[in-house]
Design a protein around this motif. Sequence first.
Motif, PDB file in Angstrom:
ATOM      1  N   ASP A 111      32.509 -45.635  59.706  1.00 34.13           N
ATOM      2  CA  ASP A 111      33.513 -46.681  59.479  1.00 34.13           C
ATOM      3  C   ASP A 111      34.743 -46.106  58.800  1.00 34.13           C
ATOM      4  O   ASP A 111      34.688 -45.064  58.144  1.00 34.13           O
ATOM      5  CB  ASP A 111      32.947 -47.786  58.587  1.00 34.13           C
ATOM      6  N   ARG A 112      35.846 -46.827  58.920  1.00 34.11           N
ATOM      7  CA  ARG A 112      37.103 -46.467  58.260  1.00 34.11           C
ATOM      8  C   ARG A 112      37.621 -47.667  57.490  1.00 34.11           C
ATOM      9  O   ARG A 112      37.271 -48.808  57.791  1.00 34.11           O
ATOM     10  CB  ARG A 112      38.172 -46.060  59.292  1.00 34.11           C
ATOM     11  N   THR A 113      38.484 -47.420  56.508  1.00 38.71           N
ATOM     12  CA  THR A 113      39.144 -48.513  55.814  1.00 38.71           C
ATOM     13  C   THR A 113      40.196 -49.104  56.747  1.00 38.71           C
ATOM     14  O   THR A 113      40.512 -48.529  57.793  1.00 38.71           O
ATOM     15  CB  THR A 113      39.832 -48.030  54.519  1.00 38.71           C
ATOM     16  N   VAL A 114      40.771 -50.230  56.352  1.00 38.52           N
ATOM     17  CA  VAL A 114      41.819 -50.862  57.155  1.00 38.52           C
ATOM     18  C   VAL A 114      42.979 -49.891  57.368  1.00 38.52           C
ATOM     19  O   VAL A 114      43.589 -49.846  58.428  1.00 38.52           O
ATOM     20  CB  VAL A 114      42.315 -52.152  56.457  1.00 38.52           C
ATOM     21  N   GLU A 115      43.261 -49.075  56.346  1.00 40.22           N
ATOM     22  CA  GLU A 115      44.355 -48.106  56.428  1.00 40.22           C
ATOM     23  C   GLU A 115      43.976 -46.860  57.208  1.00 40.22           C
ATOM     24  O   GLU A 115      44.787 -45.960  57.392  1.00 40.22           O
ATOM     25  CB  GLU A 115      44.803 -47.689  55.024  1.00 40.22           C
TER      26      GLU A 115
END
Length: 184
Positions: A111-115
């Motif tokens: 997963d990744r952050t929104v940024e």
Amino acid sequence: MGGKWGSNDGLRVGDIFECWNGPCGGQPDFDYYQVVALRGKTQVVLRPLRMETYINEGIEEGSPLYWRRKRKRPLPGRFMTADELTILVRYEHGKEIRRSGEEVTAWVLPDRTVEGGLVLQEVRWRSTFSSVQPEDWEPWDAETIKQMEDEYRQEMEDLARRFLGEEGYARFRAEREKEEGDRP
């Protein structure tokens, strides 16, 4: 990516992560951790960093952000010692598992952050970390503060409109206009 774990290929020793979900009751032990080693292709080793508190001078007393005026930033390379950390203990399958927090091993998540930043999850204790950059903890400039204040005020207006009904919203608007008229 599709796999259970992400890759630590893009990480470097020295990268800094912020803990936003800690090992005990969701509270982080410390806010910032620094990568001190890469382990295999999917793990990293982190150490908690000392922090300093500073005042973001651009936030005025009447600002809705005033509660965020006092901020913390990490001191890269200045690590906490075992004497300063709380030891956590839990039992798993009848065995005692101790965590001093002086050195934390974490998986890289797919997963990744929104940024678009990386997300890590501590092995066994489930603390969650996200990557940060120096601009994330530096003082905000006047333009950023104004934008954040405007966004906050708009959110409050949207909530008032949605939940207070016509009469309540009219009172809210009247109070808001009075506040704005009182400002220099």
